[in-house]
Write a protein that holds these residues in place. Structure first.
Motif, PDB file in Angstrom:
ATOM      1  N   THR A 270      -5.510  11.275 -24.587  1.00 33.96           N
ATOM      2  CA  THR A 270      -6.726  10.875 -23.880  1.00 33.96           C
ATOM      3  C   THR A 270      -6.759   9.392 -23.566  1.00 33.96           C
ATOM      4  O   THR A 270      -7.566   8.952 -22.755  1.00 33.96           O
ATOM      5  CB  THR A 270      -7.969  11.234 -24.715  1.00 33.96           C
ATOM      6  N   ILE A 271      -5.895   8.601 -24.192  1.00 27.72           N
ATOM      7  CA  ILE A 271      -5.953   7.155 -23.964  1.00 27.72           C
ATOM      8  C   ILE A 271      -4.594   6.569 -23.599  1.00 27.72           C
ATOM      9  O   ILE A 271      -4.461   5.368 -23.497  1.00 27.72           O
ATOM     10  CB  ILE A 271      -6.490   6.425 -25.218  1.00 27.72           C
ATOM     11  N   SER A 272      -3.592   7.383 -23.406  1.00 29.35           N
ATOM     12  CA  SER A 272      -2.268   6.851 -23.118  1.00 29.35           C
ATOM     13  C   SER A 272      -2.192   6.317 -21.696  1.00 29.35           C
ATOM     14  O   SER A 272      -3.097   6.482 -20.884  1.00 29.35           O
ATOM     15  CB  SER A 272      -1.202   7.924 -23.314  1.00 29.35           C
ATOM     16  N   ASP A 273      -1.069   5.704 -21.374  1.00 29.41           N
ATOM     17  CA  ASP A 273      -0.881   5.119 -20.059  1.00 29.41           C
ATOM     18  C   ASP A 273      -1.007   6.157 -18.944  1.00 29.41           C
ATOM     19  O   ASP A 273      -1.621   5.895 -17.912  1.00 29.41           O
ATOM     20  CB  ASP A 273       0.492   4.435 -19.977  1.00 29.41           C
ATOM     21  N   TYR A 274      -0.402   7.326 -19.141  1.00 26.09           N
ATOM     22  CA  TYR A 274      -0.435   8.327 -18.079  1.00 26.09           C
ATOM     23  C   TYR A 274      -1.854   8.799 -17.796  1.00 26.09           C
ATOM     24  O   TYR A 274      -2.279   8.882 -16.643  1.00 26.09           O
ATOM     25  CB  TYR A 274       0.455   9.525 -18.441  1.00 26.09           C
ATOM     26  N   ASN A 275      -2.573   9.117 -18.845  1.00 25.49           N
ATOM     27  CA  ASN A 275      -3.928   9.617 -18.646  1.00 25.49           C
ATOM     28  C   ASN A 275      -4.817   8.557 -18.015  1.00 25.49           C
ATOM     29  O   ASN A 275      -5.564   8.831 -17.067  1.00 25.49           O
ATOM     30  CB  ASN A 275      -4.516  10.062 -19.988  1.00 25.49           C
ATOM     31  N   ALA A 276      -4.718   7.325 -18.521  1.00 22.48           N
ATOM     32  CA  ALA A 276      -5.556   6.250 -17.998  1.00 22.48           C
ATOM     33  C   ALA A 276      -5.212   5.933 -16.541  1.00 22.48           C
ATOM     34  O   ALA A 276      -6.091   5.869 -15.677  1.00 22.48           O
ATOM     35  CB  ALA A 276      -5.388   5.002 -18.862  1.00 22.48           C
ATOM     36  N   HIS A 277      -3.924   5.748 -16.257  1.00 26.47           N
ATOM     37  CA  HIS A 277      -3.520   5.413 -14.889  1.00 26.47           C
ATOM     38  C   HIS A 277      -3.817   6.562 -13.919  1.00 26.47           C
ATOM     39  O   HIS A 277      -4.170   6.321 -12.762  1.00 26.47           O
ATOM     40  CB  HIS A 277      -2.035   5.062 -14.850  1.00 26.47           C
ATOM     41  N   MET A 278      -3.659   7.786 -14.380  1.00 30.54           N
ATOM     42  CA  MET A 278      -3.936   8.929 -13.519  1.00 30.54           C
ATOM     43  C   MET A 278      -5.420   8.959 -13.137  1.00 30.54           C
ATOM     44  O   MET A 278      -5.776   9.164 -11.965  1.00 30.54           O
ATOM     45  CB  MET A 278      -3.553  10.223 -14.231  1.00 30.54           C
ATOM     46  N   LEU A 279      -6.305   8.722 -14.113  1.00 33.61           N
ATOM     47  CA  LEU A 279      -7.735   8.727 -13.836  1.00 33.61           C
ATOM     48  C   LEU A 279      -8.116   7.568 -12.924  1.00 33.61           C
ATOM     49  O   LEU A 279      -8.959   7.715 -12.026  1.00 33.61           O
ATOM     50  CB  LEU A 279      -8.527   8.658 -15.147  1.00 33.61           C
ATOM     51  N   TRP A 280      -7.503   6.403 -13.132  1.00 31.45           N
ATOM     52  CA  TRP A 280      -7.779   5.271 -12.255  1.00 31.45           C
ATOM     53  C   TRP A 280      -7.308   5.556 -10.829  1.00 31.45           C
ATOM     54  O   TRP A 280      -7.973   5.197  -9.869  1.00 31.45           O
ATOM     55  CB  TRP A 280      -7.102   4.017 -12.788  1.00 31.45           C
ATOM     56  N   ALA A 281      -6.149   6.192 -10.716  1.00 30.59           N
ATOM     57  CA  ALA A 281      -5.601   6.472  -9.386  1.00 30.59           C
ATOM     58  C   ALA A 281      -6.494   7.443  -8.626  1.00 30.59           C
ATOM     59  O   ALA A 281      -6.778   7.250  -7.436  1.00 30.59           O
ATOM     60  CB  ALA A 281      -4.188   7.051  -9.517  1.00 30.59           C
ATOM     61  N   LEU A 282      -6.949   8.497  -9.299  1.00 32.16           N
ATOM     62  CA  LEU A 282      -7.758   9.504  -8.627  1.00 32.16           C
ATOM     63  C   LEU A 282      -9.195   9.034  -8.423  1.00 32.16           C
ATOM     64  O   LEU A 282      -9.890   9.520  -7.519  1.00 32.16           O
ATOM     65  CB  LEU A 282      -7.749  10.806  -9.429  1.00 32.16           C
ATOM     66  N   GLY A 283      -9.634   8.090  -9.253  1.00 35.61           N
ATOM     67  CA  GLY A 283     -11.009   7.599  -9.123  1.00 35.61           C
ATOM     68  C   GLY A 283     -11.154   6.383  -8.230  1.00 35.61           C
ATOM     69  O   GLY A 283     -12.265   6.031  -7.845  1.00 35.61           O
ATOM     70  N   ALA A 284     -10.036   5.738  -7.882  1.00 32.70           N
ATOM     71  CA  ALA A 284     -10.109   4.529  -7.056  1.00 32.70           C
ATOM     72  C   ALA A 284     -10.517   4.888  -5.631  1.00 32.70           C
ATOM     73  O   ALA A 284     -10.163   5.944  -5.105  1.00 32.70           O
ATOM     74  CB  ALA A 284      -8.760   3.816  -7.055  1.00 32.70           C
ATOM     75  N   SER A 285     -11.254   3.989  -5.009  1.00 38.80           N
ATOM     76  CA  SER A 285     -11.651   4.211  -3.620  1.00 38.80           C
ATOM     77  C   SER A 285     -10.472   3.943  -2.690  1.00 38.80           C
ATOM     78  O   SER A 285      -9.537   3.198  -3.035  1.00 38.80           O
ATOM     79  CB  SER A 285     -12.807   3.289  -3.249  1.00 38.80           C
ATOM     80  N   THR A 286     -10.528   4.537  -1.522  1.00 43.26           N
ATOM     81  CA  THR A 286      -9.462   4.322  -0.534  1.00 43.26           C
ATOM     82  C   THR A 286      -9.371   2.854  -0.149  1.00 43.26           C
ATOM     83  O   THR A 286      -8.277   2.313   0.021  1.00 43.26           O
ATOM     84  CB  THR A 286      -9.728   5.177   0.720  1.00 43.26           C
ATOM     85  N   GLN A 287     -10.521   2.188  -0.048  1.00 44.58           N
ATOM     86  CA  GLN A 287     -10.532   0.772   0.320  1.00 44.58           C
ATOM     87  C   GLN A 287      -9.830  -0.077  -0.731  1.00 44.58           C
ATOM     88  O   GLN A 287      -9.071  -0.998  -0.415  1.00 44.58           O
ATOM     89  CB  GLN A 287     -11.971   0.291   0.513  1.00 44.58           C
ATOM     90  N   SER A 288     -10.080   0.219  -2.013  1.00 48.66           N
ATOM     91  CA  SER A 288      -9.441  -0.580  -3.065  1.00 48.66           C
ATOM     92  C   SER A 288      -7.932  -0.365  -3.092  1.00 48.66           C
ATOM     93  O   SER A 288      -7.173  -1.289  -3.367  1.00 48.66           O
ATOM     94  CB  SER A 288     -10.040  -0.242  -4.427  1.00 48.66           C
ATOM     95  N   LEU A 289      -7.493   0.860  -2.787  1.00 47.29           N
ATOM     96  CA  LEU A 289      -6.056   1.118  -2.733  1.00 47.29           C
ATOM     97  C   LEU A 289      -5.407   0.381  -1.573  1.00 47.29           C
ATOM     98  O   LEU A 289      -4.322  -0.191  -1.699  1.00 47.29           O
ATOM     99  CB  LEU A 289      -5.796   2.624  -2.622  1.00 47.29           C
ATOM    100  N   LEU A 290      -6.073   0.387  -0.415  1.00 43.41           N
ATOM    101  CA  LEU A 290      -5.522  -0.315   0.736  1.00 43.41           C
ATOM    102  C   LEU A 290      -5.522  -1.825   0.517  1.00 43.41           C
ATOM    103  O   LEU A 290      -4.565  -2.517   0.892  1.00 43.41           O
ATOM    104  CB  LEU A 290      -6.323   0.035   1.992  1.00 43.41           C
ATOM    105  N   SER A 291      -6.567  -2.324  -0.106  1.00 37.16           N
ATOM    106  CA  SER A 291      -6.642  -3.770  -0.338  1.00 37.16           C
ATOM    107  C   SER A 291      -5.617  -4.245  -1.350  1.00 37.16           C
ATOM    108  O   SER A 291      -5.296  -5.434  -1.403  1.00 37.16           O
ATOM    109  CB  SER A 291      -8.048  -4.149  -0.808  1.00 37.16           C
ATOM    110  N   SER A 292      -5.087  -3.313  -2.167  1.00 37.72           N
ATOM    111  CA  SER A 292      -4.116  -3.708  -3.189  1.00 37.72           C
ATOM    112  C   SER A 292      -2.828  -4.250  -2.576  1.00 37.72           C
ATOM    113  O   SER A 292      -2.057  -4.915  -3.262  1.00 37.72           O
ATOM    114  CB  SER A 292      -3.792  -2.520  -4.096  1.00 37.72           C
ATOM    115  N   PHE A 293      -2.581  -3.981  -1.301  1.00 39.08           N
ATOM    116  CA  PHE A 293      -1.356  -4.463  -0.672  1.00 39.08           C
ATOM    117  C   PHE A 293      -1.433  -5.936  -0.260  1.00 39.08           C
ATOM    118  O   PHE A 293      -0.426  -6.514   0.108  1.00 39.08           O
ATOM    119  CB  PHE A 293      -1.018  -3.596   0.546  1.00 39.08           C
ATOM    120  N   TYR A 294      -2.637  -6.515  -0.318  1.00 40.98           N
ATOM    121  CA  TYR A 294      -2.719  -7.931   0.020  1.00 40.98           C
ATOM    122  C   TYR A 294      -3.509  -8.756  -0.986  1.00 40.98           C
ATOM    123  O   TYR A 294      -3.556  -9.968  -0.870  1.00 40.98           O
ATOM    124  CB  TYR A 294      -3.320  -8.125   1.423  1.00 40.98           C
TER     125      TYR A 294
END
Length: 463
Positions: free
Chosen positions: A43-67
């Motif tokens: 419930t707290i490992s890297d995979y679970n945490a990163h997976m939840l962040w990836a699926l919960g992140a907004s499209t705008q925040s993902l696009l902005s991550s490139f700059y």
């Protein structure tokens, strides 16, 4: 005349490597997907945490991550796969497995192009797979142990998806750098140049500025792979940038400045990533460098006022990076030497096989630029892990630790090619490589297999 670019020729040279790539993909997929069944529940490992962040992140925040300097490339791919396969764990497993398998196949392609034809490709393919199964694991007996709750003392990249995500780009940048350097340094695209061949300079200092450094494909791929490595995780560039700087500085001095134009042109490819690293660093470590005293005071204050026994005072410390080595409790030269031994021992434990090959053939090994650069990467990666520590909410992110793990992987890939060259020699060092190298490689591989077996039995990890 037979077309060397025909599909049949490609399969002949790469068939076994493609099978190994598929096998590694399946293995990584099963390991990652199996983490959801770990004990205690994951419930707290890297995979679970990163997976939840990836699926919960907004499209705008993902696009902005490139700059904006963020490192969310793994998140972006997980979101894309999720559009087709709406299962978070499967998406995480697929993206991680593709990244690791791609890193292996990129490595094989580089080794295939640079090693002599007399070395069978069916043998090179499984040898190249070894670092992805045994890297960054200490030797059996002093490495890790599994109690009733977790795997202890097992710092290993199996557990960190963003560190695996950076692997294909790190391997590509490392070997492209070696090829670019060898082409300019020796005038040919080889990995084991003859030291007496000298520098391939066509003219004076000014003439060197007119010489091209990158091929057309490298002109695009080299800076792009640098950017993708940073978008995945900063751990690679953190040790590789100072390593390549020191590597080239030595040759600038040896050539009395004649190599400087080459270095200037190579450095231009790093300008975009330096800007993004600046953004990335100061967005993550907003309070900059802090002292050990600040961390201790914050931790003590949090511990004194905490009402929750489970509260972690470390997370309330100032967010930043602390630089220290003079640890508490060092009051004598003996204690200092013991700390130095403990700090540098992991290089021997993680890299016993590569170090053995360097020991039995130092002159031949260090004539290879990939060996020199790989060794520098490990030394700098370990020095950063020892001297630089993240604090505050990022205290457990461990980017400097993952940097050392990634540097070990690169040295392992170099050692595999060295081993493939040495054990076919009918010389004393060839016989030593065959016997001693095979024993150490088997020992490392035994640790890797035992570790993977423990993961499949539901073991979680604890660093």
């Amino acid at each position: 005349m037979k077309d060397k670019r025909s599909p049949s020729d490609f399969l002949r040279r790469n068939g076994v490597a493609l099978l190994c790539t598929a096998g590694l993909f399946v293995l990584v997929y099963l390991v990652v997907f199996n983490f959801r069944l770990s004990k205690p529940p994951d419930t707290i490992s890297d995979y679970n945490a990163h997976m939840l962040w990836a699926l919960g992140a907004s499209t705008q925040s993902l696009l902005s991550s490139f700059y904006d300097g963020s490192r969310r490339l793994w998140y972006v791919f997980v979101r894309l796969v999720f559009l087709v396969i709406p299962n978070g764990w499967k998406c995480a497993a697929i993206v991680t497995a593709v990244a690791d398998a791609a890193a292996y196949f990129i490595l094989f392609r580089f080794l295939d192009r640079s090693l002599p034809e007399k070395l069978p490709r069916w043998l090179l393919a499984p040898l190249g797979l070894c670092p992805f199964l045994a890297e960054a694991l200490m030797l059996p007996g002093g490495t890790f142990y599994w109690n009733e709750h977790a795997l202890l003392g097992a710092l290993n990249a199996w557990h960190n998806p963003t560190n695996i995500m950076v692997r294909p780009f790190a391997v590509a940048v490392f070997y492209m750098t070696v090829n670019i350097y060898s082409r300019r340094r020796y005038g040919r695209n080889v990995r084991l140049p003859v030291p007496e061949s000298g520098f391939a300079f066509s003219g004076g200092f000014r003439a060197e500025f007119r010489e091209s450094v990158f091929t057309r494909s490298e002109l695009v791929l080299y800076p792009l792979c640098l950017l993708c490595s940073l978008w995945s995780k900063p751990s690679f560039l953190q040790f590789f940038a100072p390593a390549i700087f020191l590597f080239l500085l030595v040759d600038v001095i040896r050539t009395r400045g004649k190599l400087l134009p080459f270095c200037v042109k190579l450095a231009l490819a790093y300008l975009p990533v330096i800007f993004l690293l600046y953004r990335q660093f100061f967005s993550a470590f907003w309070s900059g460098f802090v002292t050990s005293e600040q961390v201790s005071q914050a931790a003590a204050a949090a511990a004194a006022t905490a009402t929750d026994a489970a509260a972690d005072p470390i997370l309330t410390a100032p967010t930043g990076v602390t630089f220290y080595y003079a640890r508490e409790g060092i009051s004598s030269l003996g204690q200092l030497l013991r700390h130095i031994y403990e700090d540098w021992k992991p290089i021997v434990l993680f890299c016993a096989f590569p170090l053995f090959l360097l020991f039995i053939s130092p002159r031949q090994s260090f004539s290879d630029p990939s060996v020199r650069l790989g060794t520098l990467c490990v030394l700098i990666g370990r020095a950063e892990e020892v001297l630089l520590h993240e604090t505050g909410a990022r205290a457990y992110d461990g980017n400097f630790k993952w940097g050392f793990v990634l540097a070990c992987l690169l040295l392992w890939t170099v050692a595999i090619s060295q081993y493939a060259m040495l054990f076919r020699e009918k010389t004393t060092r060839g016989k030593l490589a065959l016997v001693g190298g095979m024993a150490l490689l088997a020992w490392h591989m035994a640790a890797g297999v035992a570790y993977i077996a423990a993961l499949f039995q539901g073991a979680n990890y604890l660093i």
